[in-house]
Design a protein around this motif. Structure first.
Motif, mmCIF file in Angstrom:
data_model
loop_
_atom_site.group_PDB
_atom_site.id
_atom_site.type_symbol
_atom_site.label_atom_id
_atom_site.label_comp_id
_atom_site.label_asym_id
_atom_site.label_seq_id
_atom_site.Cartn_x
_atom_site.Cartn_y
_atom_site.Cartn_z
ATOM 1 N N ALA A 87 0.839 -1.191 0.000
ATOM 2 C CA ALA A 87 0.000 0.000 0.000
ATOM 3 C C ALA A 87 0.874 1.240 0.000
ATOM 4 O O ALA A 87 2.089 1.179 -0.089
ATOM 5 C CB ALA A 87 -0.903 -0.020 1.231
ATOM 6 N N ALA A 88 0.240 2.414 0.105
ATOM 7 C CA ALA A 88 0.968 3.675 0.066
ATOM 8 C C ALA A 88 1.993 3.721 1.199
ATOM 9 O O ALA A 88 1.794 3.141 2.261
ATOM 10 C CB ALA A 88 -0.011 4.842 0.207
ATOM 11 N N PRO A 89 3.111 4.409 0.988
ATOM 12 C CA PRO A 89 4.143 4.509 2.014
ATOM 13 C C PRO A 89 3.582 5.108 3.305
ATOM 14 O O PRO A 89 2.682 5.947 3.273
ATOM 15 C CB PRO A 89 5.178 5.453 1.384
ATOM 16 N N VAL A 90 4.120 4.667 4.439
ATOM 17 C CA VAL A 90 3.592 5.119 5.717
ATOM 18 C C VAL A 90 4.273 6.393 6.191
ATOM 19 O O VAL A 90 3.692 7.158 6.942
ATOM 20 C CB VAL A 90 3.743 4.014 6.789
ATOM 21 N N ALA A 91 5.510 6.624 5.797
ATOM 22 C CA ALA A 91 6.216 7.835 6.227
ATOM 23 C C ALA A 91 5.861 8.992 5.304
ATOM 24 O O ALA A 91 5.187 8.829 4.296
ATOM 25 C CB ALA A 91 7.717 7.583 6.237
ATOM 26 N N ALA A 92 6.321 10.169 5.657
ATOM 27 C CA ALA A 92 5.955 11.369 4.906
ATOM 28 C C ALA A 92 6.773 11.489 3.633
ATOM 29 O O ALA A 92 7.971 11.231 3.611
ATOM 30 C CB ALA A 92 6.170 12.598 5.783
ATOM 31 N N LEU A 93 6.116 11.911 2.567
ATOM 32 C CA LEU A 93 6.796 12.191 1.318
ATOM 33 C C LEU A 93 7.654 13.445 1.458
ATOM 34 O O LEU A 93 7.348 14.324 2.272
ATOM 35 C CB LEU A 93 5.781 12.397 0.203
ATOM 36 N N PRO A 94 8.708 13.579 0.671
ATOM 37 C CA PRO A 94 9.529 14.794 0.743
ATOM 38 C C PRO A 94 8.741 16.061 0.449
ATOM 39 O O PRO A 94 8.959 17.100 1.076
ATOM 40 C CB PRO A 94 10.598 14.551 -0.327
ATOM 41 N N TYR A 95 7.815 15.999 -0.527
ATOM 42 C CA TYR A 95 7.012 17.168 -0.896
ATOM 43 C C TYR A 95 5.529 16.794 -0.851
ATOM 44 O O TYR A 95 5.075 15.956 -1.628
ATOM 45 C CB TYR A 95 7.380 17.659 -2.295
ATOM 46 N N LEU A 96 4.796 17.408 0.060
ATOM 47 C CA LEU A 96 3.369 17.098 0.181
ATOM 48 C C LEU A 96 2.581 17.653 -0.996
ATOM 49 O O LEU A 96 1.591 17.060 -1.430
ATOM 50 C CB LEU A 96 2.816 17.655 1.496
ATOM 51 N N LYS A 97 3.002 18.786 -1.515
ATOM 52 C CA LYS A 97 2.335 19.393 -2.672
ATOM 53 C C LYS A 97 3.395 19.835 -3.675
ATOM 54 O O LYS A 97 3.722 21.018 -3.784
ATOM 55 C CB LYS A 97 1.489 20.588 -2.231
ATOM 56 N N PRO A 98 3.955 18.891 -4.423
ATOM 57 C CA PRO A 98 5.013 19.235 -5.371
ATOM 58 C C PRO A 98 4.511 20.177 -6.455
ATOM 59 O O PRO A 98 3.396 20.023 -6.949
ATOM 60 C CB PRO A 98 5.423 17.883 -5.960
ATOM 61 N N VAL A 99 5.346 21.135 -6.819
ATOM 62 C CA VAL A 99 4.946 22.130 -7.821
ATOM 63 C C VAL A 99 5.844 22.086 -9.055
ATOM 64 O O VAL A 99 5.625 22.852 -9.989
ATOM 65 C CB VAL A 99 4.975 23.552 -7.215
ATOM 66 N N SER A 100 6.824 21.204 -9.081
ATOM 67 C CA SER A 100 7.741 21.144 -10.213
ATOM 68 C C SER A 100 8.006 19.684 -10.567
ATOM 69 O O SER A 100 7.743 18.769 -9.774
ATOM 70 C CB SER A 100 9.063 21.830 -9.885
ATOM 71 N N PHE A 279 2.452 9.075 -13.090
ATOM 72 C CA PHE A 279 2.634 8.707 -11.690
ATOM 73 C C PHE A 279 1.318 8.825 -10.934
ATOM 74 O O PHE A 279 0.529 9.741 -11.183
ATOM 75 C CB PHE A 279 3.675 9.620 -11.027
ATOM 76 N N ASP A 280 1.099 7.898 -10.001
ATOM 77 C CA ASP A 280 -0.064 7.984 -9.133
ATOM 78 C C ASP A 280 -0.004 9.285 -8.337
ATOM 79 O O ASP A 280 1.039 9.634 -7.780
ATOM 80 C CB ASP A 280 -0.101 6.782 -8.191
ATOM 81 N N LYS A 281 -1.116 9.986 -8.281
ATOM 82 C CA LYS A 281 -1.125 11.309 -7.668
ATOM 83 C C LYS A 281 -0.938 11.266 -6.157
ATOM 84 O O LYS A 281 -0.514 12.250 -5.544
ATOM 85 C CB LYS A 281 -2.444 12.015 -8.001
ATOM 86 N N ASP A 282 -1.241 10.127 -5.526
ATOM 87 C CA ASP A 282 -1.118 10.019 -4.068
ATOM 88 C C ASP A 282 0.186 9.362 -3.630
ATOM 89 O O ASP A 282 0.843 9.836 -2.705
ATOM 90 C CB ASP A 282 -2.304 9.238 -3.502
ATOM 91 N N THR A 283 0.572 8.262 -4.291
ATOM 92 C CA THR A 283 1.754 7.519 -3.856
ATOM 93 C C THR A 283 3.001 7.849 -4.662
ATOM 94 O O THR A 283 4.108 7.512 -4.246
ATOM 95 C CB THR A 283 1.514 6.002 -3.972
ATOM 96 N N TYR A 284 2.825 8.450 -5.848
ATOM 97 C CA TYR A 284 3.919 8.774 -6.762
ATOM 98 C C TYR A 284 4.610 7.521 -7.306
ATOM 99 O O TYR A 284 5.752 7.579 -7.729
ATOM 100 C CB TYR A 284 4.915 9.733 -6.100
ATOM 101 N N SER A 285 3.900 6.401 -7.295
ATOM 102 C CA SER A 285 4.377 5.208 -7.992
ATOM 103 C C SER A 285 4.179 5.401 -9.484
ATOM 104 O O SER A 285 3.215 6.037 -9.920
ATOM 105 C CB SER A 285 3.594 3.969 -7.526
ATOM 106 N N LEU A 286 5.086 4.829 -10.277
ATOM 107 C CA LEU A 286 4.965 4.894 -11.730
ATOM 108 C C LEU A 286 3.884 3.917 -12.170
ATOM 109 O O LEU A 286 3.967 2.718 -11.904
ATOM 110 C CB LEU A 286 6.303 4.537 -12.368
ATOM 111 N N ILE A 287 2.845 4.414 -12.863
ATOM 112 C CA ILE A 287 1.705 3.567 -13.198
ATOM 113 C C ILE A 287 1.411 3.492 -14.697
ATOM 114 O O ILE A 287 0.489 2.781 -15.108
ATOM 115 C CB ILE A 287 0.428 4.022 -12.456
ATOM 116 N N GLY A 288 2.170 4.198 -15.538
ATOM 117 C CA GLY A 288 1.895 4.107 -16.961
ATOM 118 C C GLY A 288 2.729 5.065 -17.776
ATOM 119 O O GLY A 288 3.605 5.765 -17.258
#
Length: 329
Positions: A87-100, A279-288
């Motif tokens: 499932a989605a990672p449990v720790a915090a992503l480096p950027y919660l709202k990436p803009v670049s 990339f998945d918008k929540d987990t940032y996994s590559l999906i296609g």
């Protein structure tokens, strides 16, 4: 650009009753590859969006579509190496709202680093299962470079197995497993040697690899990210390498892929085509991945593409290491 959600809703079609002939499949993929990129003059370089074994006298073309955490059903079993599909990672992503693009790719790299991994044996296989959107076989055979037709293009399930040592590959056609060996019946398929793949753990090493590839076979980092079942540190290094490249941008248009909101990250090639990793918008996994026209253009073969035309759409469903060709978990 026209509304991508409208394109995808119109073109998603599960009513697939026939499969293309091997000849039609080969013509379509070779035509698209030849129009967008020319083979390297000395070493064999693999395109990121195509996959088909060819005879030894033909150009070597290998495709896109492999990544880590996507739509899997649980972690690998005791004899299976590869990324755990969790499932989605449990720790915090480096950027919660990436803009670049760089921030999106750093999130993707971080997500990749959270995957569990067991080094595969040389006799194990990378199993890749994707949904590839294609025009109907009859139309595709006549128009191999054609835009995906709204309301008529359909998804086809593609299943491929590539052995870690590069000596065996297999695929399913009409439900039948077809296994091929290097050199058998004159066949040959290009692989980046696994010994080379596992070394690609930094941007500097990736740069050096592109200049001096081991075994004489290279794949663009875009291709590796979507073609091989990569160790987490290699996948993360590729995403960080892409973040350093000029021209890589976030596509601001909304994309809905397989019922999930996705972030499209890409670069413009040939002046009118955007090749994009999704990339998945929540987990940032590559999906296609996809290929979409961002400008009007008449291609060298006289086919005309309009801004917003979708030329390729692939969903990565399952990418794991398995013990033998035909295994799917």
């Amino acid at each position: 650009m026209m509304d991508e959600i409208s394109i995808l809703h119109e073109t998603f079609d599960d009513d697939v009753t026939t499969s293309p002939s091997p000849e039609a499949e080969q013509r379509a993929r070779h035509a698209l590859q030849n129009r967008i990129t020319a083979p390297a003059p000395v070493r064999r370089r693999l395109s990121w969006w195509l996959s088909i074994p060819v005879a030894a006298t033909a150009a070597a073309v290998v495709a896109v579509v492999v990544a880590g955490n996507v739509n899997g059903k649980g972690a690998p079993g005791p004899t299976t190496a590869g990324p755990a599909l969790s499932a989605a990672p449990v720790a915090a992503l480096p950027y919660l709202k990436p803009v670049s693009a760089a921030q999106v790719l750093e999130n993707a790299a971080w997500t990749a680093e959270q995957e569990a991994w067991v080094n595969p044996a040389p006799t194990q296989f990378m199993y890749v299962e994707t949904l590839e959107m294609r025009n109907k076989p009859g139309y595709e055979q006549k128009h191999p470079n054609g835009t995906l037709l709204p309301g008529k293009a359909e998804y086809r399930t593609i299943q491929e197995w590539n052995r870690i040592d590069g000596q065996v590959w297999a695929s399913k056609r009409n439900g039948k497993l077809e296994v091929n060996h290097q050199g058998q019946n004159g066949g040959w398929k290009a692989f980046v040697p696994w010994s080379q793949v596992v070394k690609l753990t930094s941007s500097a090493v990736i740069d050096a690899y592109l200049e001096h590839p081991e075994g004489g076979v290279t794949a663009e980092p875009w291709a590796l990210a979507g073609q091989y079942v990569l160790p987490p540190d290699v996948k993360a290094a590729i995403f960080r390498y892409l973040a350093q490249q000029p021209g890589v941008q976030v596509n601001p248009d909304a994309v809905n892929l397989d019922g999930r909101p996705a972030i499209a990250l890409g670069e413009v090639i040939e002046g009118y085509l955007s090749r994009e990793l999704l990339f998945d918008k929540d987990t940032y996994s590559l999906i296609g991945d996809r290929l979409v026209a961002v400008n009007d253009e008449t291609a060298p073969n006289s086919s005309h593409h309009k801004k917003g035309d979708l030329l390729r759409q692939v969903i990565y469903r399952k990418m794991i290491i398995v013990d033998k060709a035909g295994d799917t978990d």
